[in-house]
Design a protein around this motif. Structure first.
Motif, PDB file in Angstrom:
ATOM      1  N   ARG A   4     -37.532  81.842  15.543  1.00  0.00           N
ATOM      2  CA  ARG A   4     -38.238  81.438  16.328  1.00  0.00           C
ATOM      3  C   ARG A   4     -39.325  80.448  14.920  1.00  0.00           C
ATOM      4  NH1 ARG A   4     -41.709  82.138  20.660  1.00  0.00           N
ATOM      5  NH2 ARG A   4     -42.306  78.969  20.061  1.00  0.00           N
ATOM      6  N   ASP A   5     -39.389  81.621  14.452  1.00  0.00           N
ATOM      7  CA  ASP A   5     -40.345  80.861  12.468  1.00  0.00           C
ATOM      8  C   ASP A   5     -40.412  80.030  12.118  1.00  0.00           C
ATOM      9  OD1 ASP A   5     -43.004  82.170  13.465  1.00  0.00           O
ATOM     10  OD2 ASP A   5     -42.647  83.989  12.255  1.00  0.00           O
ATOM     11  N   ARG A   6     -38.916  80.175  11.439  1.00  0.00           N
ATOM     12  CA  ARG A   6     -37.851  79.630  10.538  1.00  0.00           C
ATOM     13  C   ARG A   6     -37.361  78.067  11.334  1.00  0.00           C
ATOM     14  NH1 ARG A   6     -35.097  84.819  10.470  1.00  0.00           N
ATOM     15  NH2 ARG A   6     -33.540  83.995  10.886  1.00  0.00           N
ATOM     16  N   THR A   7     -37.269  78.388  12.232  1.00  0.00           N
ATOM     17  CA  THR A   7     -36.951  77.589  13.175  1.00  0.00           C
ATOM     18  C   THR A   7     -37.799  76.001  13.117  1.00  0.00           C
ATOM     19  OG1 THR A   7     -36.335  78.382  15.069  1.00  0.00           O
ATOM     20  CG2 THR A   7     -34.281  78.258  14.239  1.00  0.00           C
ATOM     21  N   ALA A   8     -38.875  76.168  13.609  1.00  0.00           N
ATOM     22  CA  ALA A   8     -40.217  75.667  14.167  1.00  0.00           C
ATOM     23  C   ALA A   8     -40.092  74.499  13.033  1.00  0.00           C
ATOM     24  CB  ALA A   8     -41.210  76.622  13.985  1.00  0.00           C
ATOM     25  N   PHE A   9     -39.872  75.436  11.706  1.00  0.00           N
ATOM     26  CA  PHE A   9     -40.427  74.176  10.060  1.00  0.00           C
ATOM     27  C   PHE A   9     -39.046  72.461  10.318  1.00  0.00           C
ATOM     28  CE2 PHE A   9     -43.247  77.614   9.048  1.00  0.00           C
ATOM     29  CZ  PHE A   9     -44.226  76.831   8.396  1.00  0.00           C
ATOM     30  N   LEU A  10     -37.763  74.202  10.396  1.00  0.00           N
ATOM     31  CA  LEU A  10     -37.039  73.086  10.621  1.00  0.00           C
ATOM     32  C   LEU A  10     -36.612  72.063  11.450  1.00  0.00           C
ATOM     33  CD1 LEU A  10     -33.756  75.460   9.412  1.00  0.00           C
ATOM     34  CD2 LEU A  10     -34.945  73.929   8.200  1.00  0.00           C
ATOM     35  N   PHE A  11     -37.285  72.040  12.575  1.00  0.00           N
ATOM     36  CA  PHE A  11     -37.256  71.670  14.038  1.00  0.00           C
ATOM     37  C   PHE A  11     -38.364  70.441  13.604  1.00  0.00           C
ATOM     38  CE2 PHE A  11     -35.784  72.357  18.387  1.00  0.00           C
ATOM     39  CZ  PHE A  11     -36.054  71.143  18.354  1.00  0.00           C
ATOM     40  N   LEU A  12     -39.436  70.334  13.129  1.00  0.00           N
ATOM     41  CA  LEU A  12     -40.641  69.645  12.257  1.00  0.00           C
ATOM     42  C   LEU A  12     -39.684  68.854  11.910  1.00  0.00           C
ATOM     43  CD1 LEU A  12     -43.283  68.594  12.897  1.00  0.00           C
ATOM     44  CD2 LEU A  12     -44.022  70.114  11.321  1.00  0.00           C
ATOM     45  N   LEU A  13     -38.845  69.621  10.025  1.00  0.00           N
ATOM     46  CA  LEU A  13     -38.528  68.958   8.841  1.00  0.00           C
ATOM     47  C   LEU A  13     -37.291  68.157   8.991  1.00  0.00           C
ATOM     48  CD1 LEU A  13     -39.931  69.123   6.307  1.00  0.00           C
ATOM     49  CD2 LEU A  13     -38.404  71.181   5.561  1.00  0.00           C
ATOM     50  N   PHE A  14     -36.718  68.526   9.979  1.00  0.00           N
ATOM     51  CA  PHE A  14     -35.048  67.895   9.959  1.00  0.00           C
ATOM     52  C   PHE A  14     -35.078  66.110  10.090  1.00  0.00           C
ATOM     53  CE2 PHE A  14     -30.638  69.309   9.990  1.00  0.00           C
ATOM     54  CZ  PHE A  14     -29.738  67.894   8.999  1.00  0.00           C
ATOM     55  N   PRO A  15     -35.988  66.371  11.759  1.00  0.00           N
ATOM     56  CA  PRO A  15     -35.981  64.632  11.909  1.00  0.00           C
ATOM     57  C   PRO A  15     -37.192  63.979  11.216  1.00  0.00           C
ATOM     58  CG  PRO A  15     -36.960  66.451  13.168  1.00  0.00           C
ATOM     59  CD  PRO A  15     -36.514  66.768  12.631  1.00  0.00           C
ATOM     60  N   LEU A  16     -37.884  64.537  10.455  1.00  0.00           N
ATOM     61  CA  LEU A  16     -38.891  63.671   9.638  1.00  0.00           C
ATOM     62  C   LEU A  16     -38.503  63.154   8.648  1.00  0.00           C
ATOM     63  CD1 LEU A  16     -41.849  62.951   8.972  1.00  0.00           C
ATOM     64  CD2 LEU A  16     -42.631  65.088   8.137  1.00  0.00           C
TER      65      LEU A  16
END
Length: 354
Positions: free
Chosen positions: A135-147
């Protein structure tokens, strides 16, 4: 010749001795397993009886409290003691003797009829820690990818998203939600108290990501109008990433405190707003409600673009309906959590007043 026969006889005797030792070992192992099985069955009966007694006492306390036959302060203390007792048996080595929760169709579909319940507590906790790390890893990707997609859309792609990076993001979402759903089902089978809604939520998100992969990304002309739904969906995904980061940061600290006090199990995990305290809820709840409203708005906008003929594919209608459904479910779950916390707070205030 005699030496050959002597060597052969010696080897034959050694082989016979090894075979005899193997049979003795088999008999000893069978006797041990039989004894362990008998002791294990006895412990299972004791664990089931104790768990049933805890449920009965909780029901009795709630009944007496509703009839005002029990002091609220005493009821709170008794409830905390019962919770401590349950945490002892569910977080210790005795947890393996409690009845296993049935595994759902989702796990059977991916893994087959395999028992994923770990017998040793350290293995269960390792599964939980891996889930938290995921969850920690994917939270950053969840924010970074669409940005990154939105920035490239404005700076390089001249306001028109190409199909491939968007579909790559949707494929990643499918992988993400499938991984979360698998891990949560395994955690639930190992005694974690995950709300069923969050697992159903990820099923819906998986379906949305899968369908969106077949959604044709329209280009020029009128690219901005045709991709309005995609743009809003990416903005909502960024908000989801922010909410996940806040939950991971604040609520996990509170969960560790509750575990140390014996008010939560070590296998419990943070999802939604379930572990927040009053100060944290003032931060999280407005963000959660705003995100849920925006999710419903994106869903309604997708339905509107389909019905007015801008983008009339069935994928748009399906994704719009699922987003609205998830927004309503998230809102109901949040309100139920707040009501539960409010009732607990009222009981505590009443006990303090007396």
């Amino acid at each position: 010749m005699e030496k050959v026969e002597e060597s052969a006889n010696k080897v034959e005797e050694e082989v016979e001795r090894v075979v005899e030792q193997a049979r003795e070992l088999q008999e000893s192992g069978a006797a041990l397993i039989s004894m362990i099985s008998s002791d294990e069955q006895s412990l299972r009966l004791k664990a089931n009886s104790l768990e049933s007694a805890i449920r009965h006492l909780r029901s009795s306390i709630a009944s007496l409290l509703s009839q005002k036959l029990l002091d609220p302060k005493l009821a709170e203390k008794l409830e905390e003691d019962l919770q401590t007792a349950r945490c002892i048996i569910t977080d210790g080595d005795a947890a393996g003797f409690l009845p296993a929760k049935p595994q759902g169709r989702f796990l059977r579909m991916f893994l087959g009829p395999i028992n994923v319940r770990a017998a040793r507590k350290e293995v269960q906790l390792k599964v939980k820690e891996e889930y938290n790390s995921y969850r920690d890893r994917t939270a950053f990707l969840f924010l970074l990818f669409p940005l990154i997609l939105l920035i490239l859309r404005s700076w390089i792609w001249e306001g028109c998203l190409p199909a491939f990076p968007v579909q790559l993001y949707e494929a990643w979402l499918l992988f993400l939600y499938t991984g979360l759903a698998l891990r949560e089902n395994i955690l639930q089978a190992n005694g974690s108290d995950i709300r069923p809604w969050w697992i159903y939520h990820h099923y819906c998100a998986m379906a949305t990501a899968l369908v969106s992969l077949t959604w044709e990304i329209k280009g020029q002309p009128n690219c901005t109008q045709k991709q309005r739904g995609v743009e809003l969906f990416l903005q909502w995904a960024m908000m989801q990433g922010v909410a996940m980061l806040l939950q991971n940061r604040y609520q996990r600290q509170r969960l560790y405190t509750r575990i140390a006090l014996g008010k939560a199990k070590r296998m419990d995990v943070v999802w939604g707003e379930t572990a927040g305290v009053d100060g944290q809820l003032w931060i999280l709840c407005p963000i959660l409600f705003l995100m849920q409203g925006f999710e419903a708005y994106v869903g309604l906008l997708l339905l509107k673009t389909a019905f007015v003929g801008v983008v009339s594919e069935w994928q748009v209608i399906f994704c719009g309906i699922i987003l609205v459904f998830m927004a309503v479910g998230n809102f109901v779950n949040t309100v139920q959590t707040l009501m539960a916390k409010s009732s607990v707070l009222e009981v505590r205030l009443g006990a303090q007043a007396q």
